[in-house]
Design a protein around this motif. Structure first.
Motif, short mmCIF file in Angstrom:
data_model
loop_
_atom_site.label_atom_id
_atom_site.label_comp_id
_atom_site.label_asym_id
_atom_site.label_seq_id
_atom_site.Cartn_x
_atom_site.Cartn_y
_atom_site.Cartn_z
N GLN A 166 0.95 -1.34 0.10
CA GLN A 166 0.09 -0.18 -0.10
C GLN A 166 0.81 1.30 -0.21
OE1 GLN A 166 -2.14 0.70 3.69
NE2 GLN A 166 -3.90 1.05 2.47
N LEU A 167 2.02 1.32 0.85
CA LEU A 167 2.94 2.52 0.89
C LEU A 167 3.42 2.54 -0.36
CD1 LEU A 167 4.26 2.00 4.40
CD2 LEU A 167 2.68 3.57 3.69
N MET A 168 3.87 1.46 -0.98
CA MET A 168 4.66 1.57 -2.26
C MET A 168 3.58 2.08 -3.45
SD MET A 168 6.96 -1.90 -2.51
CE MET A 168 7.85 -1.33 -3.95
N ALA A 169 2.40 1.57 -3.65
CA ALA A 169 1.51 2.21 -4.24
C ALA A 169 1.08 3.68 -4.42
CB ALA A 169 0.06 1.25 -4.27
N ALA A 170 1.11 4.20 -2.81
CA ALA A 170 0.82 5.36 -2.80
C ALA A 170 1.91 6.33 -3.17
CB ALA A 170 0.42 5.78 -1.32
N GLU A 171 3.29 5.77 -2.91
CA GLU A 171 4.22 6.59 -3.34
C GLU A 171 4.31 6.81 -4.91
OE1 GLU A 171 8.61 5.60 -3.32
OE2 GLU A 171 8.31 6.80 -1.12
N GLU A 172 4.04 5.68 -5.73
CA GLU A 172 4.09 5.76 -6.86
C GLU A 172 3.24 6.62 -7.72
OE1 GLU A 172 3.86 1.59 -8.22
OE2 GLU A 172 6.19 1.12 -7.51
N SER A 173 1.88 6.90 -6.83
CA SER A 173 0.93 7.25 -7.56
C SER A 173 0.90 8.98 -7.50
CB SER A 173 -0.60 7.10 -6.85
OG SER A 173 -0.45 7.58 -5.32
N ARG A 174 1.93 9.51 -6.54
CA ARG A 174 2.23 10.90 -6.30
C ARG A 174 2.87 11.40 -7.46
NH1 ARG A 174 5.32 10.48 -1.01
NH2 ARG A 174 3.87 9.11 -0.13
N VAL A 175 2.46 12.55 -8.06
CA VAL A 175 3.00 13.19 -9.04
C VAL A 175 3.64 14.36 -8.66
CG1 VAL A 175 2.86 14.32 -11.38
CG2 VAL A 175 1.47 12.36 -10.77
N PRO A 176 5.24 14.36 -8.92
CA PRO A 176 5.90 15.51 -8.29
C PRO A 176 5.40 17.02 -9.10
CG PRO A 176 7.51 14.38 -9.99
CD PRO A 176 5.95 13.67 -9.71
N PRO A 177 5.17 18.18 -8.27
CA PRO A 177 4.81 19.33 -8.66
C PRO A 177 5.88 19.87 -9.82
CG PRO A 177 5.59 19.61 -6.59
CD PRO A 177 5.83 18.25 -7.03
N SER A 178 5.50 20.82 -10.74
CA SER A 178 6.27 21.04 -11.67
C SER A 178 6.90 22.29 -11.26
CB SER A 178 5.39 21.87 -13.12
OG SER A 178 4.57 22.71 -12.49
N ARG A 179 8.31 22.58 -11.87
CA ARG A 179 8.93 23.57 -11.33
C ARG A 179 8.67 24.99 -11.89
NH1 ARG A 179 15.10 21.10 -10.39
NH2 ARG A 179 14.32 19.37 -9.24
N GLY A 180 8.66 25.90 -11.08
CA GLY A 180 8.53 27.32 -11.90
C GLY A 180 7.24 27.74 -11.85
N GLY A 181 6.09 26.98 -12.03
CA GLY A 181 4.72 27.10 -11.67
C GLY A 181 4.20 28.04 -12.94
N ARG A 182 4.81 28.49 -13.73
CA ARG A 182 4.26 29.19 -14.76
C ARG A 182 3.80 28.41 -16.20
NH1 ARG A 182 8.82 32.09 -18.20
NH2 ARG A 182 10.39 30.58 -17.56
N LYS A 183 2.90 29.00 -16.77
CA LYS A 183 2.42 28.37 -18.07
C LYS A 183 3.37 28.51 -19.18
CE LYS A 183 -2.19 27.79 -16.60
NZ LYS A 183 -3.76 28.27 -17.00
N ARG A 184 3.39 27.69 -20.04
CA ARG A 184 4.05 27.92 -21.30
C ARG A 184 3.30 28.71 -22.29
NH1 ARG A 184 8.04 23.25 -22.66
NH2 ARG A 184 9.43 24.87 -23.23
N ASP A 185 4.05 29.43 -23.35
CA ASP A 185 3.10 30.14 -24.30
C ASP A 185 3.12 29.11 -25.25
OD1 ASP A 185 1.88 31.61 -25.89
OD2 ASP A 185 3.67 33.02 -26.30
N PRO A 186 2.17 28.58 -25.77
CA PRO A 186 2.13 27.68 -26.92
C PRO A 186 2.55 28.20 -28.30
CG PRO A 186 -0.46 28.38 -26.53
CD PRO A 186 0.69 29.13 -25.58
N GLY A 187 2.75 29.49 -28.27
CA GLY A 187 3.18 30.12 -29.50
C GLY A 187 1.95 30.64 -30.47
N PRO A 188 2.56 31.02 -31.55
CA PRO A 188 1.26 31.78 -32.36
C PRO A 188 0.67 30.63 -33.22
CG PRO A 188 3.54 32.10 -33.50
CD PRO A 188 3.83 31.73 -31.97
N THR A 189 -0.80 30.86 -33.54
CA THR A 189 -1.37 29.86 -34.29
C THR A 189 -1.67 30.56 -35.72
OG1 THR A 189 -3.54 30.73 -33.50
CG2 THR A 189 -2.52 28.87 -32.33
N TYR A 190 -1.70 29.69 -36.57
CA TYR A 190 -1.80 30.15 -38.12
C TYR A 190 -3.15 29.43 -38.47
CZ TYR A 190 3.13 31.69 -37.75
OH TYR A 190 4.04 32.12 -37.07
N ASP A 191 -3.90 30.27 -39.46
CA ASP A 191 -5.18 30.00 -39.64
C ASP A 191 -5.13 29.62 -41.46
OD1 ASP A 191 -6.73 29.93 -37.46
OD2 ASP A 191 -7.04 31.85 -37.54
#
Length: 191
Positions: A166-191
């Motif tokens: 149970q402890l191993m499964a709980a540890e494996e299911s944890r996802v580490p938080p992303s560093r920096g915390g800011r969203k990346r700009d996807p860049g320009p879109t072209y139609d």
């Protein structure tokens, strides 16, 4: 006298076939076989005949030993490829499987360390039972040593393994938080 005279010559002539200790064993075995043959009433024509018989028996023992080390005897092959764990009294022994890939070895070491850390969250009884099982202590011996019933041993061991999973499964299911915390700009879109 013949065995003493031929020893150095035969060991030197066949030193490429086996290690010195193994050659000594083969020579001793061949000599004892001839002594036993003579005590049972066997006879030799002369010293040359004794020397030739000794050499033939020695070579036969060497071939047997080489076949055993080559895999015909699984136990001898395993002993031959075994690695010494070192001298008693050393602080830490490093056991290395030379055939393992580096990545796999690193992953196993990580898993063992992780198990050790997670085991600290078990109860004292659960850790005691798991340590006994890992140490190869028989259930009966363990129960006598700690005055436990076989049923208590079984239940504590079962709960310890379940809790560890149970402890191993709980540890494996944890996802580490992303560093920096800011969203990346996807860049320009072209139609």
């Amino acid at each position: 006298m013949v065995a003493c005279a031929k020893r150095t010559l035969l060991l030197r002539a066949h030193r490429h076939r086996l290690r010195p200790d193994d050659l000594e064993d083969c020579y001793s075995q061949a000599t004892l076989e001839l002594v036993a043959y003579a005590r049972r009433g066997g006879a030799f024509a002369d010293r040359l005949h004794i020397g030739n018989a000794l050499e033939l028996r020695f070579l036969s023992r060497v071939q047997d030993r080489r076949r055993a080390l080559g895999g015909r005897s699984p136990m001898q092959a395993a002993l031959e490829s075994a690695v010494s764990l070192g001298v008693a009294g050393e602080e830490e022994l490093a056991i290395v499987d030379r055939r393992a890939e580096v990545e796999q070895l690193a992953m196993w070491r990580y898993e063992v360390r992780r198990l050790g850390q997670l085991a600290r969250e078990l109860t004292a009884d659960q850790r005691l039972v798991l340590a006994g099982q890992l140490g190869g202590i028989a259930r009966g011996d363990f129960c006598r040593s700690f005055a436990w019933s076989p049923e208590k041993y079984r239940k504590v061991a079962q709960r310890a393994r379940a809790r560890l999973r149970q402890l191993m499964a709980a540890e494996e299911s944890r996802v580490p938080p992303s560093r920096g915390g800011r969203k990346r700009d996807p860049g320009p879109t072209y139609d």
